[in-house]
Motif scaffolding. Structure first.
Motif, short mmCIF file in Angstrom:
data_model
loop_
_atom_site.label_atom_id
_atom_site.label_comp_id
_atom_site.label_asym_id
_atom_site.label_seq_id
_atom_site.Cartn_x
_atom_site.Cartn_y
_atom_site.Cartn_z
N ALA A 132 -0.42 -4.29 -3.42
CA ALA A 132 -0.32 -3.80 -2.03
C ALA A 132 -0.34 -4.96 -1.05
O ALA A 132 -1.14 -5.88 -1.15
CB ALA A 132 -1.47 -2.84 -1.74
N GLY A 133 0.57 -4.89 -0.10
CA GLY A 133 0.60 -5.90 0.95
C GLY A 133 1.33 -7.17 0.58
O GLY A 133 1.39 -8.10 1.37
N THR A 134 1.87 -7.23 -0.63
CA THR A 134 2.64 -8.42 -1.02
C THR A 134 4.00 -7.96 -1.51
O THR A 134 4.21 -6.80 -1.83
CB THR A 134 1.95 -9.21 -2.15
N ASP A 135 4.92 -8.89 -1.56
CA ASP A 135 6.25 -8.58 -2.08
C ASP A 135 6.41 -9.07 -3.51
O ASP A 135 7.50 -9.20 -4.02
CB ASP A 135 7.33 -9.19 -1.18
N ARG A 136 5.29 -9.35 -4.17
CA ARG A 136 5.31 -9.88 -5.53
C ARG A 136 5.34 -8.76 -6.56
O ARG A 136 4.82 -7.68 -6.34
CB ARG A 136 4.09 -10.75 -5.78
N ILE A 137 5.91 -9.09 -7.71
CA ILE A 137 5.87 -8.22 -8.88
C ILE A 137 4.61 -8.61 -9.65
O ILE A 137 4.39 -9.79 -9.91
CB ILE A 137 7.12 -8.41 -9.75
#
Length: 186
Positions: A132-137
């Protein structure tokens, strides 16, 4: 890691070459195979680091081990390492390549250690919270360590979140041994 700068440079070159050739995913799969072989077979690691075995012999042995398992790019890369006398650094280079691949693909490795195995629903919720809150996988790795008693330890990138009962007990013990409210008796 014996030579992180060397491993980083060779890994970066391999990433650049794989991207240029459009074979990044194939090279990534090959590096996973190399890492598994290096971690799972101590004899291969000893072969790579041995100063007694001649380079041409090492090339033949590695070719026999990896025949049909890796792409031509990796075969040529390993041959280059052997010619340059850097074959002993192959496990480090593989690890560094995987880290650079994850950075390039925006993948975050997260390891969660608990006292008992986690329910898949709880694991999914934790994965969702971390992402949540990141664009990471987020790729989750789980481990079970009964010594934690309860709670969990979460490791991600360069952060460690320890919410285990074992740590709480250590903190309480430290508070009792360093109690500032009880004057020292001589």
């Amino acid at each position: 890691m014996q030579n992180p700068r060397l491993a980083s440079r060779y890994a970066k070159s391999l990433v650049d070459l794989a991207v240029e050739k459009g074979q990044l995913e194939a090279v990534h799969a090959d590096m996973l195979v190399l890492q598994q072989i290096a971690q799972g077979n101590r004899d291969v690691t000893n072969l790579l680091k041995s100063p007694i075995i001649k380079p041409d012999k090492k090339q033949k042995i590695l070719a026999a081990i990896l025949e049909g398992k890796v792409s031509p790019i990796i075969t040529a890369f390993i041959n280059l390492l052997v010619v340059k006398g850097r074959e002993g650094n192959l496990p480090e280079i593989a690890t560094e390549f995987l880290q650079q691949y994850n950075k390039l693909k925006n993948i975050s490795k997260v390891k969660i250690t608990t006292a008992v195995p986690l329910d898949p629903a709880i694991l999914g919720a934790i994965k969702q919270k971390v992402a949540a809150g990141t664009d990471r996988i987020v790729e989750m790795e789980t481990a079970v360590e009964p010594d934690l008693i309860g709670g969990f330890v979460l490791e991600t990138d360069d952060k460690l979140f320890d919410a285990s009962i074992q740590r709480d007990l250590k903190d309480i013990k430290k508070q009792f041994t360093e109690n500032i409210y009880v004057p020292e008796i001589r």
